[in-house]
Design a protein around this motif. Structure first.
Motif, PDB file in Angstrom:
ATOM      1  N   UNK A  84       0.851  -1.180   0.000  1.00 53.66           N
ATOM      2  CA  UNK A  84       0.000   0.000   0.000  1.00 53.66           C
ATOM      3  C   UNK A  84       0.896   1.243   0.000  1.00 53.66           C
ATOM      4  N   UNK A  85       0.927   1.959  -1.126  1.00 53.82           N
ATOM      5  CA  UNK A  85       1.801   3.126  -1.234  1.00 53.82           C
ATOM      6  C   UNK A  85       1.458   4.171  -0.177  1.00 53.82           C
ATOM      7  N   UNK A  86       0.193   4.337   0.093  1.00 57.64           N
ATOM      8  CA  UNK A  86      -0.219   5.318   1.099  1.00 57.64           C
ATOM      9  C   UNK A  86       0.348   5.008   2.464  1.00 57.64           C
ATOM     10  N   UNK A  87       0.294   3.741   2.868  1.00 56.24           N
ATOM     11  CA  UNK A  87       0.886   3.353   4.156  1.00 56.24           C
ATOM     12  C   UNK A  87       2.383   3.648   4.181  1.00 56.24           C
ATOM     13  N   UNK A  88       3.046   3.319   3.075  1.00 58.18           N
ATOM     14  CA  UNK A  88       4.489   3.542   3.012  1.00 58.18           C
ATOM     15  C   UNK A  88       4.822   5.020   3.143  1.00 58.18           C
ATOM     16  N   UNK A  89       4.060   5.863   2.450  1.00 61.01           N
ATOM     17  CA  UNK A  89       4.305   7.302   2.496  1.00 61.01           C
ATOM     18  C   UNK A  89       4.036   7.835   3.900  1.00 61.01           C
ATOM     19  N   UNK A  90       2.940   7.397   4.500  1.00 58.36           N
ATOM     20  CA  UNK A  90       2.613   7.879   5.842  1.00 58.36           C
ATOM     21  C   UNK A  90       3.702   7.472   6.841  1.00 58.36           C
ATOM     22  N   UNK A  91       4.182   6.235   6.734  1.00 57.02           N
ATOM     23  CA  UNK A  91       5.233   5.807   7.654  1.00 57.02           C
ATOM     24  C   UNK A  91       6.513   6.598   7.425  1.00 57.02           C
ATOM     25  N   UNK A  92       6.881   6.762   6.155  1.00 51.95           N
ATOM     26  CA  UNK A  92       8.119   7.491   5.845  1.00 51.95           C
ATOM     27  C   UNK A  92       8.074   8.910   6.386  1.00 51.95           C
ATOM     28  N   UNK A  93       6.931   9.566   6.259  1.00 50.96           N
ATOM     29  CA  UNK A  93       6.802  10.943   6.750  1.00 50.96           C
ATOM     30  C   UNK A  93       6.868  11.015   8.274  1.00 50.96           C
ATOM     31  N   UNK A 110      13.613   3.053   4.449  1.00 47.94           N
ATOM     32  CA  UNK A 110      13.594   2.184   3.274  1.00 47.94           C
ATOM     33  C   UNK A 110      12.193   1.596   3.112  1.00 47.94           C
ATOM     34  N   UNK A 111      11.761   1.433   1.880  1.00 50.39           N
ATOM     35  CA  UNK A 111      10.449   0.871   1.580  1.00 50.39           C
ATOM     36  C   UNK A 111      10.642  -0.414   0.780  1.00 50.39           C
ATOM     37  N   UNK A 112      10.173  -1.527   1.347  1.00 53.81           N
ATOM     38  CA  UNK A 112      10.290  -2.851   0.728  1.00 53.81           C
ATOM     39  C   UNK A 112      11.739  -3.233   0.453  1.00 53.81           C
ATOM     40  N   UNK A 113      12.638  -2.710   1.256  1.00 60.40           N
ATOM     41  CA  UNK A 113      14.036  -3.100   1.311  1.00 60.40           C
ATOM     42  C   UNK A 113      14.543  -2.651   2.673  1.00 60.40           C
ATOM     43  N   UNK A 114      15.816  -2.901   2.965  1.00 63.69           N
ATOM     44  CA  UNK A 114      16.372  -2.438   4.238  1.00 63.69           C
ATOM     45  C   UNK A 114      17.706  -1.753   3.993  1.00 63.69           C
ATOM     46  N   UNK A 115      18.066  -0.845   4.866  1.00 65.05           N
ATOM     47  CA  UNK A 115      19.365  -0.170   4.896  1.00 65.05           C
ATOM     48  C   UNK A 115      19.688   0.544   3.590  1.00 65.05           C
ATOM     49  N   UNK A 116      18.642   0.957   2.855  1.00 64.02           N
ATOM     50  CA  UNK A 116      18.881   1.691   1.619  1.00 64.02           C
ATOM     51  C   UNK A 116      19.645   0.888   0.591  1.00 64.02           C
ATOM     52  N   UNK A 117      19.451  -0.437   0.574  1.00 61.45           N
ATOM     53  CA  UNK A 117      20.220  -1.322  -0.295  1.00 61.45           C
ATOM     54  C   UNK A 117      20.212  -0.834  -1.741  1.00 61.45           C
ATOM     55  N   UNK A 118      21.396  -0.786  -2.346  1.00 62.16           N
ATOM     56  CA  UNK A 118      21.523  -0.466  -3.759  1.00 62.16           C
ATOM     57  C   UNK A 118      21.697   0.999  -4.072  1.00 62.16           C
ATOM     58  N   UNK A 119      21.482   1.880  -3.081  1.00 61.28           N
ATOM     59  CA  UNK A 119      21.567   3.316  -3.333  1.00 61.28           C
ATOM     60  C   UNK A 119      22.981   3.821  -3.024  1.00 61.28           C
ATOM     61  N   UNK A 120      23.453   4.766  -3.836  1.00 57.74           N
ATOM     62  CA  UNK A 120      24.757   5.399  -3.627  1.00 57.74           C
ATOM     63  C   UNK A 120      24.519   6.872  -3.310  1.00 57.74           C
ATOM     64  N   UNK A 121      25.284   7.412  -2.401  1.00 59.81           N
ATOM     65  CA  UNK A 121      25.153   8.823  -2.071  1.00 59.81           C
ATOM     66  C   UNK A 121      24.090   9.131  -1.045  1.00 59.81           C
ATOM     67  N   UNK A 122      23.657   8.120  -0.291  1.00 62.50           N
ATOM     68  CA  UNK A 122      22.698   8.370   0.788  1.00 62.50           C
ATOM     69  C   UNK A 122      23.347   9.287   1.827  1.00 62.50           C
ATOM     70  N   UNK A 123      22.674  10.345   2.239  1.00 61.29           N
ATOM     71  CA  UNK A 123      23.221  11.209   3.300  1.00 61.29           C
ATOM     72  C   UNK A 123      23.160  10.484   4.639  1.00 61.29           C
ATOM     73  N   UNK A 124      24.267   9.858   5.017  1.00 56.49           N
ATOM     74  CA  UNK A 124      24.291   8.997   6.189  1.00 56.49           C
ATOM     75  C   UNK A 124      24.295   9.817   7.470  1.00 56.49           C
TER      76      UNK A 124
END
Length: 495
Positions: A432-441, A449-463
């Motif tokens: 449910x995209x709405x649930x994901x957005x509400x949780x992220x906010x 992260x949404x449907x993954x963990x620890x920002x897997x696969x992303x480069x340049x995350x502001x740690x």
């Protein structure tokens, strides 16, 4: 027969073939400690001595800061594109020697390989910003006036990195200050200094000028504190525990220098009833067992909607039963924890969880016999019936211990997820995209992260994190802002 004689050569690298034993890197030279003292670096999986490094002290800190300060003017005036090229050459050498970097770290911290060493990728991403550091123009009261801002580097920077991933942690923290024109004095963790020293050797081979990167090995008391307190250090970056980070912040504040702190975590992974569990379970397992749970971003709290709680628990048990534990050369899922002290800490938390009334649903013991007696190996562990407020739910364990907590509503999930002093990382699994957005906010975390963990696969995350997980960000496109200070310049009328 030594232990190493039983290990396939493909899984070994001789540290003495990479860096000179008993030396650290100051002012472009490989030197011993002023005291002449050294300490041993042990392989946590075998207890073999990998090498000896200098037991640095105040005199070595003084020498390194002097070298960094002397190199600052020349590095600052080096054209940004040249700084970028040198850093990219460093990245090329990290790529060329990626096997050595990976095997050295395998042996130094005991973790099995689970992904290519990201040093080169992280260096290249930030190095590309070297010639993109820009100021702004400002409005003036008169057309023949001019007002603008410049971005100035700080000077000599102190960087203190953790032991749980030196091969990726050190480059991410070094390259931001360097592209902005700062010089650095780096203190690696005493448990894992060899990979950092080898990275410095590759930087030297890349042609980065003497004094721009310096590495001083030794304890936090003998090297870390004098480094942060040194009057010529202009800024500090620290990654490690919240307790030590608090001390670093106090020391930095005592002589009015800013700090970037990336500290502990107690990350919550939230699984809603509509989640794709075939997708979620492998992420949840990896999120807690990578590096034996010795990661600030480890997903140590699993919040599960009550209607699917038992299904998720059974799936986790099945997945944990397939986990292999052993030394890195067996290519297991999980290796040992770093040392006996950390093992005792983890086992102490497991005991506390039982005493507080949580159900030990899987694992929970130290593995013994044969190869397991050479290191501190702890079973992957699952607690169920965990209540908010328990120590295992609130405190950072830094081990392979997962706490499962049931919830009944979105509001409750968010409240539990945000209900610790930490705010480094979180994840949500839902279709449910709405649930994901509400949780992220609503999540109080530096990374969601949404449907993954620890920002897997992303480069340049502001740690970086919220609350007691620290402040400031590293390794992102904002690095020039973090590692420069704003100077305003106003031109008045000339006639």
């Amino acid at each position: 027969m030594t232990i190493t004689q039983t290990i396939p050569a493909a899984f070994l690298v001789d540290p003495q073939s990479l860096i000179e034993d008993g030396t650290m890197f100051i002012g472009g030279k490989w030197v011993p400690a002023a005291s002449g003292e050294t300490f041993e670096v042990l392989n946590p999986a075998t207890q073999e001595v990998l090498g000896r490094v200098p037991r640095g002290g105040r005199a070595d800190v003084d020498a390194a800061v002097a070298a960094a300060t002397a190199a600052f003017a020349g590095w600052r005036e080096t054209h940004p594109s040249v700084r970028g090229r040198l850093l990219n050459k460093w990245a090329d050498l990290c790529d060329e020697h990626v096997r050595e970097l990976e095997r050295l770290e395998n042996q130094e911290i005991g973790r099995p390989s689970f992904a290519p060493n990201p040093a080169a990728t992280n260096i290249r991403y930030i190095a590309g910003l070297a010639d993109k550091i820009q100021g702004t123009s400002l409005p003036t009261a008169d057309l023949d006036q001019l007002a603008l801002t410049l971005r100035d580097p700080f000077g000599a920077i102190a960087i203190i990195v953790p032991w749980n991933g030196p091969g990726w942690a050190a480059p991410k923290r070094i390259v931001g200050p360097l592209i902005a024109g700062n010089t650095v004095v780096l203190k690696p963790a005493s448990e894992a200094p060899l990979t950092v020293l080898y990275l410095a050797k590759l930087a030297e081979e890349a042609g980065i000028p003497a004094g721009v990167i310096n590495v001083v090995t030794g304890s936090g008391r003998d090297v870390g504190e004098p480094l942060v307190l040194h009057p010529d250090i202009k800024r500090v970056s620290f990654t490690g525990s919240t307790k030590t980070g608090t001390r670093i912040a106090e020391l930095a504040a005592s002589h009015q220098i800013p700090a970037i702190l990336e500290l502990g975590g107690k990350s919550a992974n939230v699984v809603y009833a509509d989640a794709d569990l075939d997708l979620a379970i492998p992420h949840l397992v990896r999120g807690i067992l990578d590096n034996s749970g010795q990661a600030c971003v480890a997903g140590s709290r699993l919040l599960v909607e009550r209607s699917i709680e038992q299904d998720v628990i059974e799936r986790l048990k099945t997945a944990f039963a397939k986990v292999t534990v052993g030394p890195w050369y067996e290519e297991p899922t999980m290796g040992p924890v770093i040392n006996e002290a950390q093992g005792e800490t983890v086992l102490g938390y497991i005991k506390a969880g039982v005493e507080e009334g949580a159900t030990l649903a899987y694992g929970g013991s130290r593995l013994t016999g044969g190869k397991y007696d050479l290191g501190c190996y702890i079973e992957p562990t699952i607690f169920t019936d965990v209540r908010a407020g328990m120590r295992i739910e609130q405190e950072e364990i830094f081990g392979p211990v997962l706490s499962v907590i049931a919830f009944d509503s979105e509001d409750e999930a968010v409240r539990i997820a945000n209900g610790t002093r930490y705010g480094l990382n979180s994840a949500v699994f839902t279709q449910d995209v709405g649930k994901a957005v509400r949780f992220a906010r609503r999540s109080e975390a530096g990374l969601v992260s949404v449907n993954t963990t620890m920002g897997m696969g992303a480069v340049g995350i502001p740690a970086g994190g919220f609350k007691s997980s620290g402040y400031g960000r590293i390794a992102s496109s904002d690095s020039p802002l973090e590692w420069t200070q704003t100077k305003a310049v106003v031109f008045g009328k000339t006639a």
